[in-house]
Write a protein that holds these residues in place. Structure first.
Motif, PDB file in Angstrom:
ATOM      1  N   GLU A  50      -3.291  -3.183  31.478  1.00 45.01           N
ATOM      2  CA  GLU A  50      -2.016  -2.522  31.708  1.00 45.01           C
ATOM      3  C   GLU A  50      -2.154  -1.563  32.881  1.00 45.01           C
ATOM      4  OE1 GLU A  50       1.258  -1.136  28.616  1.00 45.01           O
ATOM      5  OE2 GLU A  50      -0.489   0.163  28.534  1.00 45.01           O
ATOM      6  N   LEU A  51      -1.095  -1.459  33.679  1.00 48.08           N
ATOM      7  CA  LEU A  51      -1.034  -0.450  34.735  1.00 48.08           C
ATOM      8  C   LEU A  51      -0.053   0.612  34.279  1.00 48.08           C
ATOM      9  CD1 LEU A  51      -0.846  -2.412  38.121  1.00 48.08           C
ATOM     10  CD2 LEU A  51      -2.829  -1.336  37.059  1.00 48.08           C
ATOM     11  N   GLY A  52      -0.478   1.863  34.420  1.00 50.31           N
ATOM     12  CA  GLY A  52       0.382   2.931  33.926  1.00 50.31           C
ATOM     13  C   GLY A  52       0.623   2.731  32.443  1.00 50.31           C
ATOM     14  N   PRO A  53       1.661   3.345  31.925  1.00 47.03           N
ATOM     15  CA  PRO A  53       1.911   3.247  30.496  1.00 47.03           C
ATOM     16  C   PRO A  53       2.722   2.026  30.067  1.00 47.03           C
ATOM     17  CG  PRO A  53       3.442   4.787  31.464  1.00 47.03           C
ATOM     18  CD  PRO A  53       2.524   4.333  32.569  1.00 47.03           C
ATOM     19  N   ASP A  54       3.304   1.269  31.034  1.00 44.41           N
ATOM     20  CA  ASP A  54       4.232   0.234  30.585  1.00 44.41           C
ATOM     21  C   ASP A  54       4.304  -1.022  31.451  1.00 44.41           C
ATOM     22  OD1 ASP A  54       5.413   1.435  32.750  1.00 44.41           O
ATOM     23  OD2 ASP A  54       7.388   1.615  31.833  1.00 44.41           O
ATOM     24  N   LEU A  55       3.253  -1.325  32.202  1.00 44.67           N
ATOM     25  CA  LEU A  55       3.220  -2.565  32.974  1.00 44.67           C
ATOM     26  C   LEU A  55       2.078  -3.431  32.436  1.00 44.67           C
ATOM     27  CD1 LEU A  55       3.774  -1.134  36.570  1.00 44.67           C
ATOM     28  CD2 LEU A  55       5.408  -2.471  35.220  1.00 44.67           C
ATOM     29  N   PRO A  56       2.359  -4.302  31.466  1.00 46.13           N
ATOM     30  CA  PRO A  56       1.323  -5.144  30.880  1.00 46.13           C
ATOM     31  C   PRO A  56       0.900  -6.266  31.829  1.00 46.13           C
ATOM     32  CG  PRO A  56       3.441  -5.736  29.959  1.00 46.13           C
ATOM     33  CD  PRO A  56       3.669  -4.533  30.849  1.00 46.13           C
ATOM     34  N   LYS A  57      -0.353  -6.661  31.712  1.00 46.11           N
ATOM     35  CA  LYS A  57      -0.873  -7.761  32.510  1.00 46.11           C
ATOM     36  C   LYS A  57      -0.228  -9.058  32.045  1.00 46.11           C
ATOM     37  CE  LYS A  57      -5.145  -9.829  34.078  1.00 46.11           C
ATOM     38  NZ  LYS A  57      -6.412 -10.295  33.573  1.00 46.11           N
ATOM     39  N   VAL A  58       0.122  -9.905  33.010  1.00 46.13           N
ATOM     40  CA  VAL A  58       0.739 -11.199  32.724  1.00 46.13           C
ATOM     41  C   VAL A  58      -0.029 -12.285  33.470  1.00 46.13           C
ATOM     42  CG1 VAL A  58       3.036 -10.280  32.217  1.00 46.13           C
ATOM     43  CG2 VAL A  58       2.440 -10.839  34.565  1.00 46.13           C
ATOM     44  N   PRO A  59       0.071 -13.543  33.020  1.00 50.32           N
ATOM     45  CA  PRO A  59      -0.662 -14.630  33.670  1.00 50.32           C
ATOM     46  C   PRO A  59      -0.184 -14.894  35.102  1.00 50.32           C
ATOM     47  CG  PRO A  59       0.227 -15.332  31.536  1.00 50.32           C
ATOM     48  CD  PRO A  59       0.807 -13.995  31.837  1.00 50.32           C
ATOM     49  N   THR A  60      -1.115 -15.350  35.934  1.00 49.14           N
ATOM     50  CA  THR A  60      -0.797 -15.757  37.308  1.00 49.14           C
ATOM     51  C   THR A  60      -1.200 -17.213  37.485  1.00 49.14           C
ATOM     52  OG1 THR A  60      -2.940 -15.036  38.153  1.00 49.14           O
ATOM     53  CG2 THR A  60      -1.126 -13.429  38.258  1.00 49.14           C
ATOM     54  N   ASN A  61      -0.837 -17.779  38.643  1.00 46.95           N
ATOM     55  CA  ASN A  61      -1.095 -19.197  38.872  1.00 46.95           C
ATOM     56  C   ASN A  61      -2.180 -19.474  39.910  1.00 46.95           C
ATOM     57  OD1 ASN A  61       0.199 -18.395  41.194  1.00 46.95           O
ATOM     58  ND2 ASN A  61       1.619 -20.110  41.256  1.00 46.95           N
ATOM     59  N   ALA A  62      -2.927 -18.459  40.329  1.00 44.32           N
ATOM     60  CA  ALA A  62      -3.898 -18.671  41.400  1.00 44.32           C
ATOM     61  C   ALA A  62      -5.209 -17.948  41.117  1.00 44.32           C
ATOM     62  CB  ALA A  62      -3.325 -18.193  42.738  1.00 44.32           C
ATOM     63  N   GLN A  63      -6.270 -18.483  41.675  1.00 43.33           N
ATOM     64  CA  GLN A  63      -7.610 -17.924  41.532  1.00 43.33           C
ATOM     65  C   GLN A  63      -7.674 -16.521  42.137  1.00 43.33           C
ATOM     66  OE1 GLN A  63     -10.584 -20.329  43.451  1.00 43.33           O
ATOM     67  NE2 GLN A  63     -12.219 -18.890  43.053  1.00 43.33           N
ATOM     68  N   ALA A  64      -8.407 -15.654  41.469  1.00 43.54           N
ATOM     69  CA  ALA A  64      -8.672 -14.286  41.947  1.00 43.54           C
ATOM     70  C   ALA A  64      -7.391 -13.490  42.157  1.00 43.54           C
ATOM     71  CB  ALA A  64      -9.540 -14.301  43.198  1.00 43.54           C
ATOM     72  N   THR A  65      -6.434 -13.658  41.234  1.00 44.93           N
ATOM     73  CA  THR A  65      -5.192 -12.892  41.288  1.00 44.93           C
ATOM     74  C   THR A  65      -4.914 -12.281  39.919  1.00 44.93           C
ATOM     75  OG1 THR A  65      -3.768 -14.773  40.690  1.00 44.93           O
ATOM     76  CG2 THR A  65      -4.191 -14.412  43.045  1.00 44.93           C
ATOM     77  N   ALA A  66      -4.079 -11.251  39.921  1.00 42.71           N
ATOM     78  CA  ALA A  66      -3.641 -10.620  38.678  1.00 42.71           C
ATOM     79  C   ALA A  66      -2.230 -10.092  38.915  1.00 42.71           C
ATOM     80  CB  ALA A  66      -4.581  -9.475  38.287  1.00 42.71           C
ATOM     81  N   ALA A  67      -1.502  -9.897  37.816  1.00 46.45           N
ATOM     82  CA  ALA A  67      -0.150  -9.346  37.918  1.00 46.45           C
ATOM     83  C   ALA A  67       0.157  -8.530  36.674  1.00 46.45           C
ATOM     84  CB  ALA A  67       0.878 -10.467  38.091  1.00 46.45           C
ATOM     85  N   TRP A  68       1.016  -7.545  36.871  1.00 42.04           N
ATOM     86  CA  TRP A  68       1.452  -6.677  35.773  1.00 42.04           C
ATOM     87  C   TRP A  68       2.954  -6.510  35.901  1.00 42.04           C
ATOM     88  CZ3 TRP A  68      -2.665  -6.050  38.917  1.00 42.04           C
ATOM     89  CH2 TRP A  68      -3.939  -6.004  38.330  1.00 42.04           C
ATOM     90  N   GLY A  69       3.659  -6.639  34.784  1.00 43.97           N
ATOM     91  CA  GLY A  69       5.105  -6.486  34.793  1.00 43.97           C
ATOM     92  C   GLY A  69       5.767  -7.767  34.362  1.00 43.97           C
TER      93      GLY A  69
END
Length: 158
Positions: A50-69
């Motif tokens: 999670e980033l900050g108090p309310d941006l949960p990690k979500v799946p991405t479609n590419a190698q060596a990537t991450a996303a939150w929100g």
């Protein structure tokens, strides 16, 4: 042996969990040129849930990537981007544990912020769209210190 009613209830519960798990949205992120660098694997294993108090990690479609929100309002990270040269917009950002990460920080004028690690190769890039900054400051960048410091710094902001 379980009664038929129990088997049916258990099967229904399992199917419900699988259906809900299948609803997770995947964020499309362009793979970076050097994403296959083994150091990027170490970075990705260390990103927070999670980033900050309310941006949960979500799946991405590419190698060596991450996303939150969520789609359309997600902070994205790519490891393996090209190293950015020294720039006036290089900022040393200390985290709560005393770790400092140097970032080249820019904005495109439309409200999208870009943070690229400076002095670490491979570099990591974090993009924060306006849909996120409407309700958040970008101070959550410090939450990524543990991850990006998996790549040792060889240079610092001047």
């Amino acid at each position: 042996m379980l009664p038929a009613r129990s088997v049916i209830a258990t099967t229904a519960a399992v199917l419900a969990v699988l259906a809900l798990g299948g609803c997770a949205r995947t964020i499309g992120v362009e793979v970076a040129p050097n994403a296959a660098d083994p150091k990027c694997a170490e970075v990705m294993l260390a990103v927070p849930d999670e980033l900050g108090p309310d941006l949960p990690k979500v799946p991405t479609n590419a190698q060596a990537t991450a996303a939150w929100g969520e789609p359309g309002a997600a902070v994205t990270m790519r490891c393996g981007v090209d190293q950015v040269g020294p720039a006036a917009d290089c900022q040393s950002v200390p985290s709560a544990d005393g770790t400092t990460v140097d970032w080249i920080v820019t904005t495109d004028g439309a409200g999208t912020w870009s943070f690229v690690t400076y002095g670490r190769e491979p570099a990591a890039e974090v993009i924060v769209p306006p849909a996120v900054t409407e309700n958040h400051s970008t101070s959550f960048i410090t939450d990524l210190a543990d991850a990006v410091t998996q790549v040792p710094a060889t240079k610092e902001c001047q």
